[in-house]
Design an enzyme around this catalytic site. Structure first.
Site, short mmCIF file in Angstrom:
data_model
loop_
_atom_site.label_atom_id
_atom_site.label_comp_id
_atom_site.label_asym_id
_atom_site.label_seq_id
_atom_site.Cartn_x
_atom_site.Cartn_y
_atom_site.Cartn_z
CD GLU A 108 -3.18 -1.01 2.04
OE1 GLU A 108 -3.08 -0.21 3.03
OE2 GLU A 108 -4.00 -2.02 2.09
CG HIS A 118 -8.96 5.72 1.17
ND1 HIS A 118 -8.96 5.70 -0.25
CD2 HIS A 118 -8.63 4.67 1.63
CE1 HIS A 118 -8.30 4.56 -0.48
NE2 HIS A 118 -8.00 3.84 0.54
NE ARG A 146 -4.67 5.83 2.63
CZ ARG A 146 -5.15 4.88 3.53
NH1 ARG A 146 -5.99 5.23 4.52
NH2 ARG A 146 -4.97 3.69 3.08
CG HIS A 179 -10.20 6.15 5.34
ND1 HIS A 179 -11.13 5.10 5.03
CD2 HIS A 179 -9.17 5.48 5.53
CE1 HIS A 179 -10.64 3.92 5.08
NE2 HIS A 179 -9.32 4.17 5.19
C1 SIN Z 1 -7.42 0.58 2.22
O1 SIN Z 1 -7.53 -0.45 2.32
O2 SIN Z 1 -6.97 1.49 1.38
C2 SIN Z 1 -7.47 1.33 3.64
C3 SIN Z 1 -6.65 0.74 4.39
C4 SIN Z 1 -6.26 1.81 5.73
O3 SIN Z 1 -7.05 2.70 5.52
O4 SIN Z 1 -5.39 1.61 6.38
#
Ligand code: SIN
Length: 518
Positions: free
Chosen positions: A118, A233, A278, A337
């Site tokens: 991620e 997000h 992010r 988020h």
């Molecule tokens: C996601 O799956 O993009 C969210 C994961 C997170 O917010 O830690």
């Protein structure tokens, strides 16, 4: 009062049915505790909606040190370094602990845990369950374990509306549910109430996440910290449904790209591209939308027909909206988020009020700084729950029955607060809008009406956002676009906030000034 409730006086009370509350309750066993959840367990907590994942340095090419560096990088200079160090060491054992409790994580063909990537992680280190249903699996397994633990009494469908404080210490809770109101006398409360996304029009959180834990703590006199930092997000599915379904960052981890309606990859020149931190990606998406363009996540090249197998939950949301990700790009927009701020707690999860602990999203440990590294929060909830449970059990006060005579406040309603918070506390902020928001929120916060608790939370956030005259992490001020090297972390009480807000409201609005003088 029923004999059952009468038997519960004096026990520690844990508030919240997400991963933080469930784990704290399980880890305090065999000490008898009461877990209070506003909704039936497994139905409405943010955890249930969590698609990704849990970060831990488990790969052969990874280490706690690399995880530490990534966490500090995302946190943009405001992480508490000691907290980060403890967390990254504790993360791999936390995953093992969950497996022992019955959580089933996804495995790679070689039998090891399957590790995803991620944003802003330098290694593949995210564990998932059922592809994109990590939260659902966590809640399933932990609820199952909890129902078999005799020392835990669960009160479902009850909302805690006030904490009672006597001589500066927690003395009890007032709760309400369909069956009436309940006053429980206790010297120990753990807040595990989740976040604040329900204060925004666009959110991936349950709409009932109105920051109730923050309001409870603030009204009890506790210090809150880092309230200005809200993580948006970048890729919620752009549909009218609320909460907005997430299109997990793990999809970008598999190579999906963000494009505008002409197919232009607008992050191509940004360091990290679609996997930049992010806040960077959310601002870029928001700029495109502000310029009148639509934004899409294109998975056709990287996943194509494999999308449904790899991300079954997201595929189902897309199909419900008439979108087939195998052949067309997915429309996305940012949504509130995660809240990096919360009840200021020490290394054991203790707040500044004796007898009050906090754990999970409602707490501010200092781990996330100005911007949370993706998938650190579920892991943090598990790590913190262990520390909180140990601390609570070690500090149990002598059981004392308090006389409770208090009125239970109304159920919180954020409908008047949401437009104000969404307008002022979004991805891009400015001093003038924040001042007006403070002036608009203050009267709501000062009444005992249903909007009062959500207004208190939004007001504290707006005052913190005004005070931070710089741009850092998730907090971006157009009037203060640069990092201010000397800016530290802010703590605030409700009393301080109300005083500051009164002064701000006077400056912002002559009408507010006149009405306050009357
Ligand atoms: C996601 O799956 O993009 C969210 C994961 C997170 O917010 O830690």
């Amino acid at each position: 009062m029923s004999p059952l409730i009468d038997d519960l006086h004096g026990r520690p009370v844990i508030i919240g049915g997400g991963i933080a509350g469930l784990m704290t309750a399980l880890l305090t066993a065999p000490e008898p505790v009461v877990l209070i959840s506003g909704t039936p367990l497994g139905t409405e907590a943010s955890t249930v909606l969590a698609q990704g994942g849990m970060a831990a340095s488990l790969g052969a090419d990874d280490s706690p040190e690399l995880h530490r560096l990534d966490t500090l990088g995302a946190g943009d200079g405001l992480c508490d370094e000691a907290v980060v160090r403890c967390f990254v060491e504790a993360a791999p054992p936390a995953i093992a602990k969950l497996e022992r409790l019955g959580v089933v994580f996804d495995r790679a063909p070689d039998g090891g845990l399957r590790l995803g990537l991620e944003a802003a992680h330098s290694r593949r280190r995210i564990v998932h369950a059922a592809g994109d249903a990590t939260g659902r699996e966590l809640v399933r397994a932990l609820t199952f374990a909890l129902r078999r633990t005799n020392s835990i009494t669960v009160l479902e469908g009850m909302e805690v509306r006030r904490l009672l404080v006597e001589d500066g210490k927690i003395a009890g809770v007032l709760a309400a549910g369909a069956g009436g109101t309940v006053a429980l006398s206790t010297g120990t409360v753990v807040l595990a109430t989740g976040g604040i996304g329900g204060l925004f029009n666009d959110t991936t959180n349950p709409s009932g996440s109105l920051g109730q834990g923050l309001a409870l703590a603030a009204r009890a006199g506790a210090e809150l910290a880092d309230l200005e930092f809200v993580q948006f997000h970048p890729t919620a599915l752009d549909v009218p449904r609320r909460p907005m379904p997430l299109v997990s960052e793990a999809v970008r981890g598999e190579g999906a790209v963000l494009v505008d309606e002409r197919g232009r990859r607008f992050l191509a020149d940004t360091p990290g591209g679609e996997l930049a931190p992010r806040d960077v990606v959310a601002r870029a998406v928001s700029r495109e939308l502000a310029a009148g363009r639509r934004v899409f996540l294109d998975t056709r090249q990287c996943l194509g027909p494999l999308f449904t197998k790899r991300f079954p939950g997201i595929a189902a949301f897309c199909h419900q909206a008439g979108i087939n990700p195998a052949v067309e790009p997915i429309p996305v927009r940012p949504a509130a988020h995660y809240h990096m701020g919360g009840v200021a707690v020490d290394a054991e999860g203790r707040s500044s009020v004796a007898g009050l602990w906090a754990c999970g999203e409602v707490a501010c440990t200092g781990l996330h700084g100005a911007n949370r590294l993706a998938s650190n929060s579920l892991t943090e909830a598990v790590v913190s729950a262990g520390l909180v449970a140990e601390s609570v059990v070690a500090a149990l006060p002598a059981k004392r029955r308090h006389q409770i005579a208090a009125t239970v406040p109304l159920r919180p309603d954020a409908s008047h607060i949401r437009p104000i918070a969404s307008g002022a506390l979004g991805i891009v902020r400015d001093g003038h809008t924040l001042q007006n928001a403070v002036a608009a929120l203050l009267p709501f916060a000062e009444t005992g009406a249903a909007a009062s608790d959500p207004a208190v939370v939004a007001l504290m956030m707006a005052v913190a956002a005004l005070r931070r005259e710089e741009s850092r992490g998730a907090h971006h001020r157009v009037d203060f676009p640069r990092h201010e090297d000397r800016a530290g972390r802010f703590r605030q009480t409700l009393e301080e906030t109300l005083n500051a807000a009164a002064a701000i409201a006077e400056m912002a609005s002559p009408v507010a000034r006149r009405s306050r003088r009357v």
